[in-house]
Design a protein around this motif. Structure first.
Motif, PDB file in Angstrom:
ATOM      1  N   TRP A  17      20.897  30.176  42.207  1.00  0.00           N
ATOM      2  CA  TRP A  17      22.042  29.305  42.513  1.00  0.00           C
ATOM      3  C   TRP A  17      23.016  29.953  43.477  1.00  0.00           C
TER       4      TRP A  17
ATOM      5  N   TRP B 265      31.316  34.920  46.338  1.00  0.00           N
ATOM      6  CA  TRP B 265      31.977  35.234  45.064  1.00  0.00           C
ATOM      7  C   TRP B 265      33.458  34.972  45.117  1.00  0.00           C
TER       8      TRP B 265
ATOM      9  N   VAL C  74      34.048  30.470  37.774  1.00  0.00           N
ATOM     10  CA  VAL C  74      33.794  30.663  36.346  1.00  0.00           C
ATOM     11  C   VAL C  74      35.056  30.372  35.547  1.00  0.00           C
TER      12      VAL C  74
ATOM     13  N   HIS D 178      33.494  42.320  41.594  1.00  0.00           N
ATOM     14  CA  HIS D 178      32.730  42.892  40.491  1.00  0.00           C
ATOM     15  C   HIS D 178      31.300  42.374  40.449  1.00  0.00           C
ATOM     16  N   HIS D 179      30.989  41.436  41.306  1.00  0.00           N
ATOM     17  CA  HIS D 179      29.588  41.012  41.402  1.00  0.00           C
ATOM     18  C   HIS D 179      28.835  41.853  42.416  1.00  0.00           C
TER      19      HIS D 179
ATOM     20  N   THR E 102      39.407  43.471  37.215  1.00  0.00           N
ATOM     21  CA  THR E 102      38.561  42.689  36.321  1.00  0.00           C
ATOM     22  C   THR E 102      38.956  42.928  34.870  1.00  0.00           C
TER      23      THR E 102
ATOM     24  N   GLY F  36      31.953  41.280  29.076  1.00  0.00           N
ATOM     25  CA  GLY F  36      32.442  41.281  30.453  1.00  0.00           C
ATOM     26  C   GLY F  36      33.073  42.617  30.799  1.00  0.00           C
TER      27      GLY F  36
ATOM     28  N   CYS G 272      30.432  44.947  31.641  1.00  0.00           N
ATOM     29  CA  CYS G 272      29.928  44.705  32.997  1.00  0.00           C
ATOM     30  C   CYS G 272      30.886  45.265  34.036  1.00  0.00           C
TER      31      CYS G 272
ATOM     32  N   ASN H 218      27.828  49.285  34.711  1.00  0.00           N
ATOM     33  CA  ASN H 218      27.335  48.191  35.538  1.00  0.00           C
ATOM     34  C   ASN H 218      26.080  48.584  36.304  1.00  0.00           C
TER      35      ASN H 218
ATOM     36  N   HIS I 225      23.367  45.907  35.741  1.00  0.00           N
ATOM     37  CA  HIS I 225      23.414  44.884  36.791  1.00  0.00           C
ATOM     38  C   HIS I 225      22.031  44.283  37.001  1.00  0.00           C
TER      39      HIS I 225
ATOM     40  N   ILE J 200      23.358  40.827  31.827  1.00  0.00           N
ATOM     41  CA  ILE J 200      24.221  39.928  32.595  1.00  0.00           C
ATOM     42  C   ILE J 200      23.931  38.481  32.219  1.00  0.00           C
TER      43      ILE J 200
ATOM     44  N   HIS K 118      25.569  37.886  29.014  1.00  0.00           N
ATOM     45  CA  HIS K 118      27.029  37.817  29.197  1.00  0.00           C
ATOM     46  C   HIS K 118      27.447  36.449  29.705  1.00  0.00           C
ATOM     47  N   PHE K 119      26.837  36.005  30.786  1.00  0.00           N
ATOM     48  CA  PHE K 119      27.393  34.763  31.326  1.00  0.00           C
ATOM     49  C   PHE K 119      26.936  33.545  30.545  1.00  0.00           C
TER      50      PHE K 119
ATOM     51  N   VAL L 261      29.657  33.266  27.939  1.00  0.00           N
ATOM     52  CA  VAL L 261      30.902  32.643  28.387  1.00  0.00           C
ATOM     53  C   VAL L 261      30.703  31.224  28.899  1.00  0.00           C
ATOM     54  N   MET L 262      29.562  30.945  29.505  1.00  0.00           N
ATOM     55  CA  MET L 262      29.416  29.604  30.059  1.00  0.00           C
ATOM     56  C   MET L 262      28.888  28.625  29.019  1.00  0.00           C
TER      57      MET L 262
ATOM     58  N   ARG M 248      16.598  40.496  35.367  1.00  0.00           N
ATOM     59  CA  ARG M 248      16.679  39.042  35.352  1.00  0.00           C
ATOM     60  C   ARG M 248      15.881  38.471  36.510  1.00  0.00           C
TER      61      ARG M 248
HETATM   62  C1  HEM Z   1      37.030  38.655  30.232  1.00  0.00           C
HETATM   63  C2  HEM Z   1      36.504  38.088  31.198  1.00  0.00           C
HETATM   64  C3  HEM Z   1      35.280  38.468  32.040  1.00  0.00           C
HETATM   65  C4  HEM Z   1      34.909  39.657  32.566  1.00  0.00           C
HETATM   66  C5  HEM Z   1      35.635  40.955  32.423  1.00  0.00           C
HETATM   67  C6  HEM Z   1      33.690  39.443  33.311  1.00  0.00           C
HETATM   68  C7  HEM Z   1      32.988  40.407  34.014  1.00  0.00           C
HETATM   69  C8  HEM Z   1      31.820  40.181  34.716  1.00  0.00           C
HETATM   70  C9  HEM Z   1      31.160  41.113  35.570  1.00  0.00           C
HETATM   71  C10 HEM Z   1      31.665  42.517  35.854  1.00  0.00           C
HETATM   72  C11 HEM Z   1      30.052  40.542  36.082  1.00  0.00           C
HETATM   73  C12 HEM Z   1      29.076  41.125  37.086  1.00  0.00           C
HETATM   74  C13 HEM Z   1      27.968  41.841  36.469  1.00  0.00           C
HETATM   75  C14 HEM Z   1      26.855  42.195  37.420  1.00  0.00           C
HETATM   76  O1  HEM Z   1      26.357  41.294  38.129  1.00  0.00           O
HETATM   77  O2  HEM Z   1      26.475  43.362  37.441  1.00  0.00           O
HETATM   78  C15 HEM Z   1      29.994  39.238  35.552  1.00  0.00           C
HETATM   79  C16 HEM Z   1      28.986  38.342  35.827  1.00  0.00           C
HETATM   80  C17 HEM Z   1      29.087  37.004  35.534  1.00  0.00           C
HETATM   81  N1  HEM Z   1      30.076  36.397  34.788  1.00  0.00           N
HETATM   82 FE1  HEM Z   1      31.651  37.316  33.928  1.00  0.00          FE
HETATM   83  N2  HEM Z   1      33.339  38.160  33.205  1.00  0.00           N
HETATM   84  C18 HEM Z   1      34.299  37.535  32.441  1.00  0.00           C
HETATM   85  C19 HEM Z   1      34.352  36.195  32.113  1.00  0.00           C
HETATM   86  C20 HEM Z   1      33.457  35.265  32.565  1.00  0.00           C
HETATM   87  C21 HEM Z   1      33.593  33.868  32.350  1.00  0.00           C
HETATM   88  C22 HEM Z   1      34.742  33.217  31.616  1.00  0.00           C
HETATM   89  C23 HEM Z   1      32.528  33.282  32.922  1.00  0.00           C
HETATM   90  C24 HEM Z   1      32.143  31.806  32.990  1.00  0.00           C
HETATM   91  C25 HEM Z   1      32.591  30.823  32.353  1.00  0.00           C
HETATM   92  C26 HEM Z   1      31.710  34.311  33.496  1.00  0.00           C
HETATM   93  C27 HEM Z   1      30.538  34.096  34.170  1.00  0.00           C
HETATM   94  C28 HEM Z   1      29.820  35.055  34.793  1.00  0.00           C
HETATM   95  C29 HEM Z   1      28.643  34.800  35.558  1.00  0.00           C
HETATM   96  C30 HEM Z   1      28.053  33.435  35.835  1.00  0.00           C
HETATM   97  C31 HEM Z   1      28.159  36.015  36.008  1.00  0.00           C
HETATM   98  C32 HEM Z   1      26.904  36.316  36.771  1.00  0.00           C
HETATM   99  C33 HEM Z   1      26.742  35.647  38.014  1.00  0.00           C
HETATM  100  C34 HEM Z   1      25.455  35.988  38.720  1.00  0.00           C
HETATM  101  O3  HEM Z   1      25.288  37.145  39.080  1.00  0.00           O
HETATM  102  O4  HEM Z   1      24.652  35.084  38.933  1.00  0.00           O
HETATM  103  N3  HEM Z   1      32.304  35.517  33.257  1.00  0.00           N
HETATM  104  N4  HEM Z   1      31.093  39.039  34.715  1.00  0.00           N
END
Ligand code: HEM
Ligand code: CU
Lengths: 672, 325
Positions: free
Chosen positions: A254, A361, A368, A414-415, A433, A479, A482, A488, A492, A497, A500-501, A504-505, A562
């Motif tokens: 995506w 990003w 997000v 952070h991505h 972050t 998160g 991550c 990470n 990563h 990951i 994690h998402f 949250v999602m 992944r």
């Molecule tokens: C406390 C809050 C959050 C922190 C600290 C956090 C931190 C992170 C970090 C550092 C990554 C990157 C990891 C990597 O690719 O190595 C990540 C990936 C991701 N996070 Fe979060 N996140 C948080 C909240 C959320 C929320 C609320 C959502 C969605 C509703 C979300 C959705 C995602 C998604 C979709 C990815 C991966 C995207 C991809 O690589 O395709 N995160 N998060």
């Protein structure tokens, strides 16, 4: 529920609604056209609901496709040998000969170093078999056997390629559909459209026509997007179709990362064009919400007397306004890159693929928060209502929404920790972050404190809200993992990951969406649903979800990357558990759907205020009339429940007439 | 305004209480929408900043290919049309129908003029093989020119634009004085003079360091902070425009990127101008019919805001693309 269920619409005082006042937005006008050209925010919300849920279904089907494919990893070493042995046997037999089992075993014996010795052994076995076989039977010769083995190996390679192709397109379709067509619009477009004007005591959003236009943008973009991506899948299943309607499909994930997205031969341009149109829908909704909240608040509803759902929707709209145009220009640049080779992102042309990641990003991290903030708004409402207690720390929850909206724009890097950013940027992004965790935690603590000493009622909206808190805590805390630079590097692009998402999602946003749907369902359709089955649905979804995704943290920490269609044996057990959980989750979601459909068909009339909430949408009959309110309700503290009394005979709450003189007053004036 | 009028206002939608509320909502909505426009262009400005930052000489060299005079005329045209637009809004509010019609017409003409000049610019680029995408003389893919036959012609065309400067030959003090009077170049020359002074004050070793800076990497690398342009190509002390030969080979390959960014930015801007013209035409027709007056001027007001934003974006594009020094 009980036998005293009402069959008649009642108003907020529990009085039956008399015939001439019986107006209801669902029956106000009839016919398909009255829906397709409606300017009524409630109907637009319902149309969004039908569309978004349908796309959720499509995304879900592909989730199951992925999970099922992952139980059959054709690339693992033992599978490969089994497949090739079977194929060798089949090839030999199809040529009319037979081959003894022993020869095949010898042929695939692992760890053979001396090829000549092996050949001699096999030839011995073959001649033995030939002599013991009858005159009619033909035993394969050694060279033919070798040919068969090579053919089998080739076939396996081909199968593996197909497997990968199909998997890549499937996960792209799943992810893109879930993100762009489901999670982003789910809460704002369905629930937001429906309740925002009602919560404001208004007759509609500020720009009803733009609202309808936004639905058409959504439908246009979504159907086109799905058509493009679906073509790839269908072409794969039935190759002749490619001749009929041309190529398509998408296998970039995506995220459309360059340089792969400028090189793949799938339909990147068409897909991004679809996403571009979807962006307009997002922007139009956001413009509407911002203008409505600024201009349509009733007298007495100051910013800090708004329901928290409105704060959340407002913060969401601000993000949509600021982030979506950046996605739009990114996608345009990507289209230009592919169509004209402008060399902005393509290193072969002097461009910089990392720039693409920055652009992407810069939208997608705030996105997000587009997904999670409205979810938090719903949870704030539900927790307070079902604890029968005033929300704790109102101002903190409201302001933390805005803080998240702002901080959300400063963390996109952070991505890209592993993409070759400078160490300095990495450190800065890592720290910011982690800062986001502060406003997030403020919310969680305030919800918990709201529940403290409350009289908690575990109805299904509350169960989903509690599920949200639990899952969001896990998702948010991971998160932080991550965001920790050293960690990470290890996790990563692994299933960590992914877990994690999804926490949250899916865990958070989907749960809050379901909480909201169950909470406002009686208002939307004026029908009660079966609370008992709704709770069973919640249980299955909750258990299924955790089984599916918790195990992925472990799998990811162990190194499972992944976006891979196959894996080595060591991960088999985790994948099997995860797939099992996903099936439970699916059953749970279908149960939820069943509860809703059953309610539409068989549900009893619901009262104006089944939960005893005090925000303005509960100050009108269920379902609301075309113009929302008979009389403009006075704006009071939305979290003060003291004026509502439970009335068992209507299974709902009624307004205590003496304690709310303003309401009577407004009704008498009937200033609609 | 009396109450009866309020209730009979044909322009008041049912969900608003007062015309003022409706008008303010529309304005907020428009401002929010304009924010999205700015952010959308913001992406392109970022791309511009990144590539100008990573290889400044390319931009310094390639901007000579743009016609500053036409750009300046266009700036004036657009500014003037903003004035007429603002006047038109006022006229609508005051109910001066004839003035409104005239102002809208003038604004529309401004748009036509702008697009006309833009077309002249674009077609002269096109005819010299300096078009968008791979259709560009400087286009290099995987180290090879894809249109080598057009290269010489294109270079001549571009460098001849810069000739007027070069014609002046060695800059004497006299020349300097003459030019200082030219307000447009005043600042720039000040800067150059300052730069020169600084250059001379530097120790010889430092100066040669500037001269020998190595090739800039092709893009943002992990060493973001260390990326520098090739200082040697500035030739600030010589007061001589860069030529293609002055660029080092690494940078020569990136010249087409300037044109890509130029076409993207001005192209997207041009599309916005066209949309604005369509909207103004629509207003013009409605104004002829006498739709607008003190009670109903929201559309004029909103289109006016849009037109100003489009103008404002050009105000940034012009110096960033045409006036680099
Ligand atoms: C406390 C809050 C959050 C922190 C600290 C956090 C931190 C992170 C970090 C550092 C990554 C990157 C990891 C990597 O690719 O190595 C990540 C990936 C991701 N996070 Fe979060 N996140 C948080 C909240 C959320 C929320 C609320 C959502 C969605 C509703 C979300 C959705 C995602 C998604 C979709 C990815 C991966 C995207 C991809 O690589 O395709 N995160 N998060
Ligand atoms: Cu992020």
């Amino acid at each position: 529920m009980s036998a005293t269920q009402p069959t008649q619409q009642t108003d907020i005082f529990g009085k039956p609604v008399d015939e001439q006042h019986k107006d209801n937005y669902l029956t106000h006008q009839r016919g398909l056209m009255s829906w397709l050209f409606t300017l009524d925010h409630k109907r637009i919300g319902i149309m969004y609901m039908i569309a978004v849920l349908s796309f959720f279904f499509v995304g879900g089907v592909f989730a199951i496709v992925l999970r099922v494919m992952l139980t059959m990893p054709i690339a693992d070493a033992s599978n490969q040998m089994r497949f090739e042995m079977n194929d060798t046997r089949n090839i030999v037999e199809s040529s009319g000969a037979t081959v003894p089992e022993e020869a095949i075993k010898l042929l695939y014996e692992p760890g053979v170093t001396d090829a000549e010795a092996q050949q001699q052994k096999i030839e011995v076995v073959l001649t033995d078999a030939a002599s013991s076989a009858g005159a009619g039977a033909k035993v394969v010769e050694y060279p033919e056997l070798i040919n068969a083995r090579d053919a089998a190996a080739q076939k396996y390679t081909q199968d593996l390629t197909n497997h990968n192709t199909f998997y890549n397109q499937s996960f792209t379709l799943h992810g893109a559909v879930m993100v762009f067509l489901f999670i982003i619009p789910a809460i704002p477009a369905i629930i937001g459209n429906f309740v925002l004007p009602l919560m404001l005591g208004a007759k509609d959003v500020a720009f009803p026509r733009l609202n309808l236009a936004s639905w058409y943008c959504y439908m246009g973009g979504a159907l086109f997007f799905l058509w493009v991506l679906g073509k790839g899948i269908l072409n794969f299943l039935v190759p002749t179709l490619e001749g009929v309607w041309g190529g398509g499909g998408l296998d970039t994930g995506w995220t459309f990362y360059t340089p792969y997205s400028t090189e793949t031969n799938t339909a990147v341009v068409a897909a991004t064009a679809g996403a571009f149109v979807l962006g307009f829908s997002s922007i139009l909704t956001a413009v509407n919400f911002i203008a409505s909240i600024h201009m349509l608040r009733p007298k007495g509803m100051t910013w800090f007397r708004m329901p928290l759902m409105l704060w959340a929707l407002y913060a969401t709209a601000v993000i949509q306004i600021l982030a979506t145009p950046v996605l739009a220009i990114t996608l345009l640049l990507l289209i230009a890159e592919r169509a004209f080779g402008i060399g902005i992102f393509d290193p072969a042309l002097g461009g910089d693929p990392i720039l693409y990641q920055h652009f992407f990003w810069f939208y997608s991290h705030p996105a997000v928060y587009i997904m999670i903030l409205p979810a938090m708004g719903i949870v704030s409402e539900v927790i307070s209502v079902f604890s029968r207690k005033h929300i704790f720390g109102y101002a903190f929850i409201a302001c933390s929404s805005m803080a998240i909206a702002i901080l959300g724009f400063l963390v996109w890097g952070h991505h890209m920790f592993t993409s070759g950013q400078s160490e300095l940027l990495n450190a800065v992004f890592s720290i910011i972050t982690m800062l986001v965790a502060i406003p997030s935690a403020i919310k969680v603590f305030n919800w918990l404190t709201t529940m403290y000493n409350g009289s908690i009622r575990l109805d299904s909206p509350m169960l989903y809200a509690l599920g949200f808190i639990w899952l969001f805590t896990i998702g948010g805390l991971t998160g932080i993992y991550c965001a920790t630079l050293a960690v990470n590097i290890h996790i990563h692009d692994t299933y960590f990951i992914v877990a994690h998402f999804h926490y949250v999602m899916v865990g958070s946003t989907l749960f809050a969406f379901l909480a909201g749907m169950h909470y406002w369902w009686p208002k939307m359709f004026g029908k009660n649903y079966s609370e008992r089955w709704a709770r069973w649905g919640w249980l299955l979804v909750f258990v299924g979800f955790n089984i599916t995704f918790f195990i992925q943290f472990i799998m990811g920490a162990l190194g499972m990357p992944r976006r891979y269609a196959t894996y080595i044996d060591k991960y088999t057990i985790y994948h099997h558990i995860s797939t099992g959980g996903s099936l439970i989750l699916t059953v749970g979601l279908f149960l939820v759907l069943f509860v809703w459909i059953h309610s539409l068909l068989k549900g009893k009339q619901s009262p104006a205020n089944p939960w005893g909430a005090n925000s303005l949408e509960w100050h009108t009959i269920s379902p609301p009339p075309h113009a929302n309110f008979d009389h403009a309700p006075p704006a009071t503290d939305p979290y003060d429940y003291s004026h509502w009394r439970w009335r068992p005979e209507i299974a709902g709450y009624v307004l205590n007439e003496d304690s709310e003189p303003e309401e009577k007053d407004a009704m008498a004036r009937n200033d609609s | 305004m009396n109450k009866v009028d309020d209730n009979h206002d044909p322009h008041l939608a049912h969900h608003f209480d007062t015309p003022v509320q409706q008008y303010s909502s529309a304005k907020i909505g428009m401002w929010v929408f304009l924010a999205t426009e700015i952010l959308m262009f913001g992406g392109l400005f970022c791309a511009y900043a990144v590539y100008r930052g990573t290889h400044p000489d390319v931009f310094l060299y390639a901007h000579h290919f743009l016609d500053t005079n036409l750009g300046a005329i266009n700036t004036v045209v657009l500014l003037a049309s903003s004035l007429t637009m603002a006047w038109g809004v006022r006229a609508a509010q005051l109910g001066q129908k004839p003035i409104l019609v005239i102002m809208l017409l003038l604004t529309l003409l401004g748009g036509v003029g702008f697009m006309g000049i833009k077309t002249i610019e674009y077609s002269s680029k096109y005819s010299h093989g300096l078009w968008f995408g791979s259709d560009n003389a400087f286009y290099v893919k995987s180290g090879k020119y894809t249109n080598p036959e057009e290269l010489t012609g294109a270079i001549e065309y571009g460098e001849s634009h810069a000739m007027p400067h070069e014609d002046k030959g060695e800059l004497t003090d006299e020349h300097l004085e003459l030019q200082v009077k030219d307000a447009a170049t005043e600042d720039v020359l000040d800067n150059q003079a300052a730069g020169e002074a600084q250059d001379q004050s530097l120790p010889a070793s430092a100066q040669s360091n500037i001269g020998n800076a190595t090739n800039a990497p092709a893009g943002l690398s992990s060493k973001f902070a260390e990326v520098e342009g090739d200082g040697s190509a500035y030739v600030t002390s010589e007061k001589k425009p860069l030529t293609y030969e002055d660029l080092d080979p690494q940078q020569q390959k990136l010249v087409s990127q300037f044109f890509q960014i130029y076409f993207l930015m001005t192209g997207l801007h041009g599309i916005h101008v066209l949309v604005g013209m369509a909207l103004i035409f629509w207003l013009f027709i409605r104004a002829l019919r006498g739709t607008f007056g003190p009670k109903y001027f929201v559309p004029v007001d909103l289109v006016g805001l849009y037109w100003h934003i489009v103008d404002l974006i050009w105000i940034f594009l012009f110096p960033l693309l045409y006036l680099i020094h």
